[in-house]
Structures are given as C-alpha cells and as structure tokens.
Motif scaffolding. Structure first.
Motif, PDB file in Angstrom:
ATOM      1  N   GLN A  68       0.861  -0.952  -0.022  1.00 50.55           N
ATOM      2  CA  GLN A  68      -0.233   0.273  -0.471  1.00 50.55           C
ATOM      3  C   GLN A  68       0.423   1.367   0.043  1.00 50.55           C
ATOM      4  N   THR A  69       2.136   0.885   0.826  1.00 48.83           N
ATOM      5  CA  THR A  69       2.829   2.420   1.319  1.00 48.83           C
ATOM      6  C   THR A  69       3.806   2.483  -0.512  1.00 48.83           C
ATOM      7  N   ARG A  70       4.123   1.365  -1.217  1.00 52.82           N
ATOM      8  CA  ARG A  70       4.970   1.461  -1.888  1.00 52.82           C
ATOM      9  C   ARG A  70       4.582   2.381  -3.265  1.00 52.82           C
ATOM     10  N   ARG A  71       2.891   1.966  -2.924  1.00 51.81           N
ATOM     11  CA  ARG A  71       1.973   2.251  -4.896  1.00 51.81           C
ATOM     12  C   ARG A  71       1.933   3.787  -4.450  1.00 51.81           C
ATOM     13  N   ALA A  76       2.212   9.181  -6.084  1.00 50.99           N
ATOM     14  CA  ALA A  76       2.836  10.619  -5.947  1.00 50.99           C
ATOM     15  C   ALA A  76       3.347  11.558  -6.729  1.00 50.99           C
ATOM     16  N   ALA A  77       4.087  10.963  -7.837  1.00 49.05           N
ATOM     17  CA  ALA A  77       5.285  11.299  -8.938  1.00 49.05           C
ATOM     18  C   ALA A  77       3.979  12.668  -9.863  1.00 49.05           C
ATOM     19  N   ASN A  78       3.163  11.844  -9.973  1.00 49.40           N
ATOM     20  CA  ASN A  78       2.072  11.942 -10.778  1.00 49.40           C
ATOM     21  C   ASN A  78       0.881  12.910 -10.271  1.00 49.40           C
ATOM     22  N   LEU A  79       0.630  13.324  -9.387  1.00 48.84           N
ATOM     23  CA  LEU A  79      -0.376  13.761  -8.400  1.00 48.84           C
ATOM     24  C   LEU A  79       0.491  15.655  -7.882  1.00 48.84           C
ATOM     25  N   ALA A 102      15.220   1.440   3.521  1.00 54.40           N
ATOM     26  CA  ALA A 102      15.084  -0.001   2.842  1.00 54.40           C
ATOM     27  C   ALA A 102      13.828   0.032   1.734  1.00 54.40           C
ATOM     28  N   ALA A 103      12.991   0.844   1.678  1.00 52.75           N
ATOM     29  CA  ALA A 103      12.148   0.422   0.535  1.00 52.75           C
ATOM     30  C   ALA A 103      12.185   1.111  -0.866  1.00 52.75           C
ATOM     31  N   GLY A 104      13.346   2.538  -0.530  1.00 53.15           N
ATOM     32  CA  GLY A 104      13.361   3.333  -1.503  1.00 53.15           C
ATOM     33  C   GLY A 104      11.984   4.428  -1.073  1.00 53.15           C
ATOM     34  N   VAL A 105      11.716   4.464  -0.154  1.00 54.20           N
ATOM     35  CA  VAL A 105       9.988   5.473  -0.161  1.00 54.20           C
ATOM     36  C   VAL A 105      10.579   6.335   0.028  1.00 54.20           C
ATOM     37  N   ASP A 106       9.946   7.573  -0.970  1.00 54.48           N
ATOM     38  CA  ASP A 106      11.601   8.788  -0.607  1.00 54.48           C
ATOM     39  C   ASP A 106       9.601  10.071  -0.808  1.00 54.48           C
ATOM     40  N   LYS A 107       8.531   9.719  -1.581  1.00 53.76           N
ATOM     41  CA  LYS A 107       7.336  10.691  -1.896  1.00 53.76           C
ATOM     42  C   LYS A 107       6.767  10.521  -0.535  1.00 53.76           C
ATOM     43  N   VAL A 108       6.307   9.605  -0.183  1.00 50.41           N
ATOM     44  CA  VAL A 108       5.122   9.479   0.813  1.00 50.41           C
ATOM     45  C   VAL A 108       5.515   9.555   2.219  1.00 50.41           C
ATOM     46  N   ILE A 109       4.959  11.201   3.074  1.00 49.61           N
ATOM     47  CA  ILE A 109       5.328  11.644   4.473  1.00 49.61           C
ATOM     48  C   ILE A 109       4.705  10.214   5.136  1.00 49.61           C
ATOM     49  N   THR A 110       5.324   9.668   5.863  1.00 48.78           N
ATOM     50  CA  THR A 110       5.303   8.596   7.386  1.00 48.78           C
ATOM     51  C   THR A 110       4.802   9.539   8.600  1.00 48.78           C
ATOM     52  N   LEU A 111       4.585   8.851   9.369  1.00 47.37           N
ATOM     53  CA  LEU A 111       4.183   9.589  10.612  1.00 47.37           C
ATOM     54  C   LEU A 111       3.419   8.088  11.480  1.00 47.37           C
ATOM     55  N   SER A 112       3.752   9.139  13.075  1.00 47.69           N
ATOM     56  CA  SER A 112       4.043   8.245  14.015  1.00 47.69           C
ATOM     57  C   SER A 112       2.843   8.070  14.670  1.00 47.69           C
ATOM     58  N   ASP A 113       1.732   6.847  15.028  1.00 45.20           N
ATOM     59  CA  ASP A 113       0.719   7.622  15.798  1.00 45.20           C
ATOM     60  C   ASP A 113       0.851   6.766  17.183  1.00 45.20           C
ATOM     61  N   TYR A 114       1.974   6.595  17.598  1.00 43.49           N
ATOM     62  CA  TYR A 114       2.425   6.075  18.826  1.00 43.49           C
ATOM     63  C   TYR A 114       2.446   5.741  19.941  1.00 43.49           C
ATOM     64  N   LYS A 115       2.699   7.500  20.240  1.00 37.15           N
ATOM     65  CA  LYS A 115       2.346   8.540  21.184  1.00 37.15           C
ATOM     66  C   LYS A 115       1.066   7.977  21.947  1.00 37.15           C
ATOM     67  N   THR A 116       0.130   9.480  20.741  1.00 41.97           N
ATOM     68  CA  THR A 116      -0.902   9.493  21.707  1.00 41.97           C
ATOM     69  C   THR A 116      -2.207   8.871  21.094  1.00 41.97           C
ATOM     70  N   LYS A 117      -2.095   8.198  20.454  1.00 43.84           N
ATOM     71  CA  LYS A 117      -3.079   7.561  19.530  1.00 43.84           C
ATOM     72  C   LYS A 117      -4.220   8.652  18.890  1.00 43.84           C
ATOM     73  N   SER A 118      -4.664  10.073  18.988  1.00 44.83           N
ATOM     74  CA  SER A 118      -4.540  11.152  18.148  1.00 44.83           C
ATOM     75  C   SER A 118      -5.761  10.805  16.866  1.00 44.83           C
TER      76      SER A 118
END
Length: 172
Positions: A68-71, A76-79, A102-118
């Motif tokens: 899903q993330t790689r797709r 992203a490059a076309n948007l 490791a995946a070469g993912v450079d256009k998607v921004i990854t964000l973590s919901d680990y701390k508060t589950k906000s």
C-alpha cells in the motif's frame, strides 16, 4: 470516553473493535497530533492548503501495508506539488525511517500515531485489541473537508487504490 464501534471490522475474520467516530464524506477533517520523528509533532494544520491523501496502515512491516505504501509512493510523482500523501501507522518513527530507507520510499511522508493514538481515535481507526490503526484511506481537500473515505472491513485486504487516486485527481 471515545466511541466504540463493533461489527464493522475484522482481522483474519475475527471481530475487532474500532475506537472513535466514523468519518464521512463532507465532514470537516478532525485535527490530530502525530510524530514525524521522536521530537517533531505535526497536526492537520501542518499540511494546510494542500490536498491530503491519508493512507492508514497497521504496520509498515507487513505485506499489505508495504504494498500500500509503495503504491502511493509511486502515484505521488503524478499528483503535483499541491498534494501530500501521508502514511500513518503506530510504528515507532525509527522503524518508519528504517523501512522507508530500505524500501526506497521518498515521496510519502510517514507519521507515527504511537504516542497518543490521536489520529486513531479522531478518525475512528484505533483497534482496541491491538492498539494499532486499522487500514483506511482518507482524501481531504485543501479546505480540510473530507472528500473520500474507505474503511476496510478486513484488516488484511487492500484498499481501492484507483478510487483513492481518482478522488485526489478530482481535487487538483
């Protein structure tokens, strides 16, 4: 206490409980607080005036989440530069950075919901039993109005990539 939703999602056919409201098209997008890295927190306002495709995954270290993330990274490059693609999971920021490298993912921004589950509790995707976020897609326009929503009913299934991308393209 947050709203509990039952009977709407499963993991390998076993029922799971989602915490938070069901977001619908036309709703004003709820704010959230997630981590870009260990020290930097971002909110919905961080991406103001941009079309936002939010791809929610339980963990980048699983097959469907990886695909899903790689797709979306490829798409992203076309948007265009008025679109931001955010992938949100409960993975630690360190694990997200390692996975992206490791995946070469450079256009998607990854964000973590680990701390508060906000994010999970605001968008109705927090899985009570696992404290992970359920797979879902949200497309939010530049005015922060929700324009597309897909909640997956089975955690291990893929979202409809084409419909999500069409929803974004209709806004740019």
């Amino acid at each position: 206490m947050s709203q509990e939703r039952t009977g709407v999602a499963t993991f390998k056919s076993n029922p799971i409980t989602l915490i938070g409201p069901e977001i619908k098209v036309g709703d004003q997008a709820p704010d959230f607080h997630v981590n870009k890295n260990l020290l930097e927190e971002v909110t919905l306002a961080t991406y103001a005036n941009k079309v936002k495709l939010i791809s929610v995954v339980p963990s980048l270290d699983t097959g469907v989440c990886d695909t899903q993330t790689r797709r979306f990274n490829e798409e992203a490059a076309n948007l265009g530069e008025n679109v931001v693609i955010l992938t949100i999971s409960a993975d630690l920021p360190f694990a997200q950075a390692r996975w992206c490298g490791a995946a070469g993912v450079d256009k998607v921004i990854t964000l973590s919901d680990y701390k508060t589950k906000s994010f999970g509790t605001s968008y109705g995707v927090l899985i009570q039993e696992f404290q992970l976020d359920m797979r879902a897609i949200f497309v939010i326009d530049a005015n922060d109005t929700v324009q597309y929503v897909e909640y997956l009913s089975e955690m291990t299934e893929h979202p409809n990539y084409e419909k999500a991308i069409e929803a974004v393209k209709a806004l740019v």
